[in-house]
Design a protein around this motif. Structure first.
Motif, PDB file in Angstrom:
ATOM      1  N   ALA A  28      -2.003   4.959   3.912  1.00 12.99           N
ATOM      2  CA  ALA A  28      -1.468   3.628   3.622  1.00 12.99           C
ATOM      3  C   ALA A  28      -1.872   2.626   4.707  1.00 12.99           C
ATOM      4  O   ALA A  28      -2.168   1.465   4.406  1.00 12.99           O
ATOM      5  CB  ALA A  28       0.050   3.691   3.496  1.00 12.99           C
ATOM      6  N   ILE A  47      -0.537   3.887  -2.883  1.00 16.72           N
ATOM      7  CA  ILE A  47      -1.161   5.184  -2.617  1.00 16.72           C
ATOM      8  C   ILE A  47      -0.702   6.269  -3.598  1.00 16.72           C
ATOM      9  O   ILE A  47      -1.532   7.005  -4.118  1.00 16.72           O
ATOM     10  CB  ILE A  47      -0.941   5.604  -1.151  1.00 16.72           C
ATOM     11  CG1 ILE A  47      -1.628   4.613  -0.206  1.00 16.72           C
ATOM     12  CG2 ILE A  47      -1.418   7.017  -0.891  1.00 16.72           C
ATOM     13  CD1 ILE A  47      -3.112   4.485  -0.382  1.00 16.72           C
ATOM     14  N   ASP A  67      -4.075  -0.661   4.145  1.00 15.65           N
ATOM     15  CA  ASP A  67      -3.567  -1.961   4.588  1.00 15.65           C
ATOM     16  C   ASP A  67      -4.624  -2.734   5.363  1.00 15.65           C
ATOM     17  O   ASP A  67      -4.792  -3.933   5.167  1.00 15.65           O
ATOM     18  CB  ASP A  67      -2.351  -1.764   5.490  1.00 15.65           C
ATOM     19  CG  ASP A  67      -1.093  -2.349   4.896  1.00 15.65           C
ATOM     20  OD1 ASP A  67      -1.177  -3.003   3.849  1.00 15.65           O
ATOM     21  OD2 ASP A  67      -0.026  -2.153   5.499  1.00 15.65           O
ATOM     22  N   THR A  79       0.804  -1.218   0.000  1.00 15.56           N
ATOM     23  CA  THR A  79       0.000   0.000   0.000  1.00 15.56           C
ATOM     24  C   THR A  79       0.838   1.270   0.000  1.00 15.56           C
ATOM     25  O   THR A  79       0.386   2.289  -0.503  1.00 15.56           O
ATOM     26  CB  THR A  79      -0.942   0.022   1.209  1.00 15.56           C
ATOM     27  OG1 THR A  79      -0.184  -0.173   2.402  1.00 15.56           O
ATOM     28  CG2 THR A  79      -1.979  -1.061   1.092  1.00 15.56           C
ATOM     29  N   LYS A  80       2.053   1.214   0.528  1.00 13.50           N
ATOM     30  CA  LYS A  80       2.900   2.415   0.503  1.00 13.50           C
ATOM     31  C   LYS A  80       3.283   2.779  -0.927  1.00 13.50           C
ATOM     32  O   LYS A  80       3.519   3.929  -1.231  1.00 13.50           O
ATOM     33  CB  LYS A  80       4.139   2.211   1.356  1.00 13.50           C
ATOM     34  CG  LYS A  80       3.808   2.212   2.822  1.00 13.50           C
ATOM     35  CD  LYS A  80       5.030   2.272   3.670  1.00 13.50           C
ATOM     36  CE  LYS A  80       4.604   2.281   5.122  1.00 13.50           C
ATOM     37  NZ  LYS A  80       5.677   2.603   6.013  1.00 13.50           N
TER      38      LYS A  80
END
Length: 189
Positions: free
Chosen positions: A123, A92, A127, A88-89
């Protein structure tokens, strides 16, 4: 330590006990607090704070805690799967462009409010949302077994040249990238 009851049970019990606790005398408060701690499994100090601040705690509803609706969840999952389930980092920063592409080709249709919510998601929240969609796979599937030779007996070349004419030794680590379950060197799907 007592096992904690489910959250909805603890909240209902707090709602019943808090008014009695706040109106009770000091000697009665100790008994009420003991029963509350025993039933809920909370630490004594936290239970006392909860009973004194029950109005504030009970005002928060489930609707205010769940900020993102199913439309945002579905769009996030679709974008995540489109980008090959990246973390997710990394997801995004690409959300604006991938959502624009998905909308352009008709895969997703978001209202302006849902689009704003999706593009402002953190993020960590993404997650938590995507946690339910992740498949648990065993990590570190390898077909390598440790070699019988001792590492001290293997000659290692440094910046100086070897004086020996014997060939060197090579040990390689092989990792199975087949996606299946590996047993005894054979991958099973």
């Amino acid at each position: 330590m007592a096992e904690k009851a489910p959250m909805h049970v603890r909240r209902a019990f707090l709602q019943q006990v808090a008014p009695r606790y706040q109106q009770a005398f000091a000697s009665q408060k100790c008994t009420i607090l003991d029963g509350f701690v025993c039933t809920t499994g909370y630490a004594r100090k936290y239970a006392r704070w909860l009973l004194n601040h029950a109005e504030e705690v009970l005002q928060t509803t489930a609707a205010s805690r769940h900020r993102y609706g199913p439309e945002v969840h579905q769009a996030l999952v679709l974008a995540w799967k489109t980008l090959n389930q990246i973390c997710t980092k990394r997801l995004i920063p690409f959300l604006p462009s991938i959502i624009e592409s998905l909308e352009q080709y008709g895969h997703v249709q978001l209202s302006e409010e849902h689009r704003h919510q999706l593009l402002s998601i953190s993020a960590a929240t993404a997650d938590r949302i995507l946690g339910a969609y992740r498949q648990s796979r065993p990590r570190g599937v390898s077909t390598t077994q440790s070699g019988p030779l001792l590492k001290q007996q293997i000659p290692i070349r440094t910046f100086a040249q070897w004086d020996e004419t014997l060939p060197g030794f090579l040990e390689a680590d092989l990792v199975a990238h087949c996606g299946g379950v590996c047993r005894e060197g054979a991958c099973i799907r």
